[in-house]
Enzyme design. Structure first.
Site, short mmCIF file in Angstrom:
data_model
loop_
_atom_site.label_atom_id
_atom_site.label_comp_id
_atom_site.label_asym_id
_atom_site.label_seq_id
_atom_site.Cartn_x
_atom_site.Cartn_y
_atom_site.Cartn_z
N LEU A 136 0.89 -1.16 0.00
CA LEU A 136 0.00 0.00 0.00
C LEU A 136 0.93 1.21 0.00
CD1 LEU A 136 -2.67 -0.95 2.71
CD2 LEU A 136 -3.09 -0.59 0.27
N ASP A 137 0.53 2.28 -0.69
CA ASP A 137 1.36 3.49 -0.72
C ASP A 137 1.55 4.03 0.70
OD1 ASP A 137 1.39 3.28 -3.46
OD2 ASP A 137 -0.25 4.73 -3.74
N LYS A 138 2.57 4.87 0.85
CA LYS A 138 2.87 5.43 2.17
C LYS A 138 1.65 6.17 2.75
CE LYS A 138 6.21 8.53 4.35
NZ LYS A 138 7.39 9.37 4.14
#
Ligand code: URA
Length: 235
Positions: A101-103
């Protein structure tokens, strides 16, 4: 390994509950009742029973994490906190995240040390579906639903596989559920950019049949239940 830790890892009970179970004399190691929670055993050799039923040692750990924003989906990072740092009590298990998952994304992330299962679930051929709850800057309508179904051409020319978009609310900030079975870098953000919109909030709520446990606050985690592990393995 300590006996209470062994019982917890095998999903028999929590470390605090183990004291009572041990006191009742329900746990035997190599046919001998052990009441001491700090008893050291060899998890690969000793036979441990609970109520005279053998407990199989579980080499693999499967964790459901509600990933918070600001944390990276990596095993190590020189400047940011990683999802693995959040489950440091399992550091010795050498976990890694199933996908990324993106930051700035939040929600369901499965962490495990089961490399074979990760490989199978993350293979593009397996089409494992993931469901996201999103807030979008811009109004959504049926043309977006259609685009998700038919495939969206990203900025690099890649055409996404069939997905599903369910509009919850269309407004200046819209809300929707999106289902995709791929995991390209920033995939949903790029899909919405191609539709002239912007993702402002992204939360994964489902991975295959595993649904994010909403009782977990961001940053919290729990072990997957045996049923959840079985459903993950049913490919
Ligand atoms: N798509 C994105 O753009 N980001 C995520 O974190 C997950 C899916």
């Amino acid at each position: 390994m300590r006996l209470d830790k062994f019982l917890k890892e095998c999903n028999v009970c929590s470390r605090s509950e183990s004291k009572q179970i041990l006191k009742k004399g329900l746990i035997k190691v190599n046919d001998k009742i052990i009441k001491d929670s700090s008893y050291k055993l060899d998890e690969n050799k000793d036979v441990v029973t609970y109520n005279d039923k053998v407990i199989e040692y579980q080499e693999f750990v499967y964790i459901m994490l509600n990933k918070p924003s600001g944390v990276v989906s990596a095993t190590t990072d020189s400047k940011d906190t990683t999802v693995i740092d959040l489950v440091s009590e399992y550091a010795y298990k050498e976990l890694f995240p199933f996908g990324r998952l993106d930051k700035d994304s939040v929600g369901l992330l499965i962490l495990s040390n089961d490399g074979k299962l990760a490989h199978e679930l993350l293979s593009p051929k397996k089409h494992v579906s993931k469901v996201y709850y999103l807030k979008i800057k811009g109004r959504l309508d049926e043309s977006d639903v259609k685009a998700f179904k038919e495939g969206i051409t990203l900025e690099d020319g890649y055409v996404t596989k069939e997905g599903e978009l369910e509009i919850i609310k269309s407004d200046e900030i819209s809300e929707c559920y999106a289902t995709i079975s791929e995991g390209k870098f920033h995939q949903l953000k790029r899909m919405f950019i191609a539709l002239n919109k912007e993702v402002v909030f992204l939360k994964r709520i489902k991975f295959k049949d595993i649904v994010l446990d909403e009782s977990l606050n961001e940053g919290e985690y729990r072990l997957l239940t045996n049923e959840e592990i079985e459903s993950l393995k049913a490919i």
